[in-house]
Design a protein around this motif. Sequence first.
Motif, PDB file in Angstrom:
ATOM      1  N   CYS A 206     -48.211   2.234 -27.310  1.00 56.14           N
ATOM      2  CA  CYS A 206     -49.163   1.548 -28.187  1.00 56.14           C
ATOM      3  C   CYS A 206     -50.386   1.014 -27.442  1.00 56.14           C
ATOM      4  O   CYS A 206     -51.198   0.290 -28.024  1.00 56.14           O
ATOM      5  CB  CYS A 206     -48.464   0.409 -28.925  1.00 56.14           C
ATOM      6  N   GLY A 207     -50.521   1.360 -26.169  1.00 57.56           N
ATOM      7  CA  GLY A 207     -51.739   1.019 -25.453  1.00 57.56           C
ATOM      8  C   GLY A 207     -51.730  -0.297 -24.708  1.00 57.56           C
ATOM      9  O   GLY A 207     -52.764  -0.714 -24.171  1.00 57.56           O
ATOM     10  N   PHE A 208     -50.565  -0.973 -24.643  1.00 59.74           N
ATOM     11  CA  PHE A 208     -50.487  -2.219 -23.892  1.00 59.74           C
ATOM     12  C   PHE A 208     -50.310  -1.918 -22.403  1.00 59.74           C
ATOM     13  O   PHE A 208     -49.743  -0.891 -22.032  1.00 59.74           O
ATOM     14  CB  PHE A 208     -49.317  -3.074 -24.381  1.00 59.74           C
ATOM     15  N   TYR A 209     -50.751  -2.841 -21.567  1.00 57.79           N
ATOM     16  CA  TYR A 209     -50.637  -2.645 -20.120  1.00 57.79           C
ATOM     17  C   TYR A 209     -49.174  -2.566 -19.698  1.00 57.79           C
ATOM     18  O   TYR A 209     -48.797  -1.739 -18.862  1.00 57.79           O
ATOM     19  CB  TYR A 209     -51.339  -3.787 -19.385  1.00 57.79           C
ATOM     20  N   ASP A 210     -48.338  -3.440 -20.287  1.00 54.82           N
ATOM     21  CA  ASP A 210     -46.912  -3.433 -19.990  1.00 54.82           C
ATOM     22  C   ASP A 210     -46.175  -4.169 -21.106  1.00 54.82           C
ATOM     23  O   ASP A 210     -46.785  -4.639 -22.076  1.00 54.82           O
ATOM     24  CB  ASP A 210     -46.613  -4.070 -18.625  1.00 54.82           C
ATOM     25  N   GLN A 211     -44.858  -4.255 -20.985  1.00 56.14           N
ATOM     26  CA  GLN A 211     -44.053  -4.898 -22.027  1.00 56.14           C
ATOM     27  C   GLN A 211     -44.389  -6.378 -22.166  1.00 56.14           C
ATOM     28  O   GLN A 211     -44.409  -6.922 -23.273  1.00 56.14           O
ATOM     29  CB  GLN A 211     -42.561  -4.733 -21.724  1.00 56.14           C
ATOM     30  N   ALA A 212     -44.662  -7.034 -21.051  1.00 56.19           N
ATOM     31  CA  ALA A 212     -44.977  -8.465 -21.105  1.00 56.19           C
ATOM     32  C   ALA A 212     -46.250  -8.715 -21.912  1.00 56.19           C
ATOM     33  O   ALA A 212     -46.335  -9.680 -22.682  1.00 56.19           O
ATOM     34  CB  ALA A 212     -45.127  -9.023 -19.692  1.00 56.19           C
ATOM     35  N   THR A 213     -47.236  -7.843 -21.744  1.00 60.67           N
ATOM     36  CA  THR A 213     -48.484  -7.983 -22.501  1.00 60.67           C
ATOM     37  C   THR A 213     -48.222  -7.787 -23.989  1.00 60.67           C
ATOM     38  O   THR A 213     -48.739  -8.534 -24.827  1.00 60.67           O
ATOM     39  CB  THR A 213     -49.526  -6.959 -22.016  1.00 60.67           C
ATOM     40  N   MET A 214     -47.419  -6.782 -24.335  1.00 58.97           N
ATOM     41  CA  MET A 214     -47.081  -6.560 -25.739  1.00 58.97           C
ATOM     42  C   MET A 214     -46.354  -7.767 -26.319  1.00 58.97           C
ATOM     43  O   MET A 214     -46.668  -8.226 -27.427  1.00 58.97           O
ATOM     44  CB  MET A 214     -46.205  -5.314 -25.895  1.00 58.97           C
TER      45      MET A 214
END
Length: 245
Positions: A206-214
Amino acid sequence: MLPLMADPLMSLFEGLPHVMFSLKGIDGRYMVANQAFAERASCKSPAAVRGKRAADLFAPELAASYEAQDAALLQSARPMLRQLELVTRPDGKLGWYVTNKSLLVGTDGSPKAIAAASVDEQSPVDRAGISELESIIVYVHEHFGEPLTVAELAVNAKMSPELLGRRMQRLLGLSPQQLIMRVRVEEAFHRVVHSTIPLVDIALTCGFYDQATMTRQVKYLLGISPGALRTVTRQSQQDSKVLSH
């Protein structure tokens, strides 16, 4: 006191088909709601909403998000203004609503109810004004998984980044970056709820840098983390299986 307040409050919101209004007791049960709210809760009339909780009316993942917002409001006692919520529209599709919530207190200063008003961001009035941005909205929906930039959107809109930003802010109330993030959160929401794809893979898709950002962005916009959303969804599915046997 609250029953006396309900009628004049309700009269303000009747006849506004794109505005949802409700009063909810601090026990989580709805006290009053207008027709627009009832329709989005799949109820025939506002009377059918009374006494029910969010979990009785909405999909588990949506109800969990609404209840998380209510809990934050009760804890802070500060009005929540222009909060974004995903709501099921009358056509069955999810859409973004801008929501204001505030506590109603008694003469002793203790909280008695939560008043909420939500406006559909894609009402006919709004749609008429954003036709010139339609291609940009479609482009973001088609390329949300890519590292989109404002400059790229401006090129596709055939206008400068500054002009694009001003028009989007005026017509949508969003900056280009906010539109991109909202689409990514919405797409992540669907994948978290309707698939078993690992959260880290959803984040990257979905275009997030990583899971933490999402996780940070989903919780900021929806009031609940992706992990909690998935837990609520799975529990609801398990409960449904038990009831079906």
